[in-house]
Design a protein around this motif. Structure first.
Motif, short mmCIF file in Angstrom:
data_model
loop_
_atom_site.label_atom_id
_atom_site.label_comp_id
_atom_site.label_asym_id
_atom_site.label_seq_id
_atom_site.Cartn_x
_atom_site.Cartn_y
_atom_site.Cartn_z
N UNK A 38 8.21 20.72 -24.87
CA UNK A 38 9.36 20.45 -24.02
C UNK A 38 10.28 21.66 -23.98
N UNK A 39 11.00 21.74 -22.87
CA UNK A 39 12.00 22.80 -22.71
C UNK A 39 13.30 22.15 -22.29
N UNK A 40 14.28 22.22 -23.16
CA UNK A 40 15.61 21.70 -22.84
C UNK A 40 16.40 22.79 -22.13
N UNK A 41 17.42 22.41 -21.36
CA UNK A 41 18.22 23.40 -20.64
C UNK A 41 18.79 24.46 -21.58
N UNK A 42 18.55 25.72 -21.23
CA UNK A 42 19.09 26.81 -22.03
C UNK A 42 18.37 27.08 -23.33
N UNK A 43 17.25 26.40 -23.56
CA UNK A 43 16.51 26.58 -24.81
C UNK A 43 15.08 27.01 -24.51
N UNK A 44 14.43 27.54 -25.53
CA UNK A 44 13.04 27.93 -25.38
C UNK A 44 12.13 26.71 -25.53
N UNK A 90 16.46 15.14 -24.02
CA UNK A 90 16.45 15.51 -22.61
C UNK A 90 15.81 16.88 -22.42
N UNK A 91 14.79 16.93 -21.59
CA UNK A 91 14.05 18.18 -21.39
C UNK A 91 12.98 17.95 -20.33
N UNK A 92 12.38 19.05 -19.91
CA UNK A 92 11.15 18.97 -19.13
C UNK A 92 10.00 18.97 -20.14
N UNK A 110 -1.94 24.24 -18.68
CA UNK A 110 -0.64 23.58 -18.75
C UNK A 110 -0.40 22.77 -17.48
N UNK A 111 0.30 21.66 -17.64
CA UNK A 111 0.73 20.90 -16.48
C UNK A 111 2.02 21.47 -15.93
N UNK A 112 2.50 20.86 -14.84
CA UNK A 112 3.69 21.37 -14.16
C UNK A 112 4.98 20.85 -14.78
N UNK A 113 4.87 19.85 -15.64
CA UNK A 113 6.05 19.32 -16.33
C UNK A 113 6.61 18.08 -15.68
N UNK A 114 7.25 17.25 -16.49
CA UNK A 114 7.92 16.05 -15.99
C UNK A 114 9.27 15.94 -16.69
N UNK A 115 10.30 15.61 -15.92
CA UNK A 115 11.67 15.59 -16.45
C UNK A 115 11.93 14.28 -17.18
#
Length: 120
Positions: A38-44, A90-92, A110-115
């Motif tokens: 997962x990638x949270x806003x502003x984080x790796x 909360x993350x993609x 990798x997939x495209x991600x889901x929010x």
């Protein structure tokens, strides 16, 4: 051609649950380890959980006891059951899979991600 597609994201209240699905399709001979990050806003990007073909699992400390990863090898799918969700979850969310193609090449897809949004 190989594709990974995630589904199941959405908005959920704190303490709620959500299940993400990941479906692999295309010229697939076999699938080794599958995982969720997962990638949270502003984080790796953060590794959340992995599962081997044989079912061995590994989790980030931040989700242990709350999230469960599973897979269905016959359906070429992986799942992430998320319980007791927190706003910091909360993350993609991204699915990845080590796929052996029909040409016998091994590639990490990798997939495209889901929010996923956890908010009251």
């Amino acid at each position: 051609q190989v594709q990974l597609v995630e589904s199941g994201g959405g908005l959920v209240q704190p303490g709620g649950s959500l299940t993400l699905s990941c479906t692999a399709s295309g010229s697939i001979f076999d699938i080794n380890t599958m995982g969720w990050s997962r990638r949270a806003p502003g984080k790796s990007r953060e590794l959340v959980a992995t599962i081997t073909r044989g079912g061995a699992t590994n989790y980030a400390d931040s989700v242990k006891g709350r999230f469960t990863i599973s897979r269905d090898n016959a359906k070429k799918m992986a799942y992430l059951q998320m319980n007791s969700l927190k706003p910091e979850d909360t993350a993609v969310y991204f699915c990845n899979a080590e796929i052996v193609s029909t040409a016998r090449s091994l590639v990490n897809y990798w997939g495209q991600g889901t929010q996923v949004t956890v908010s009251a």
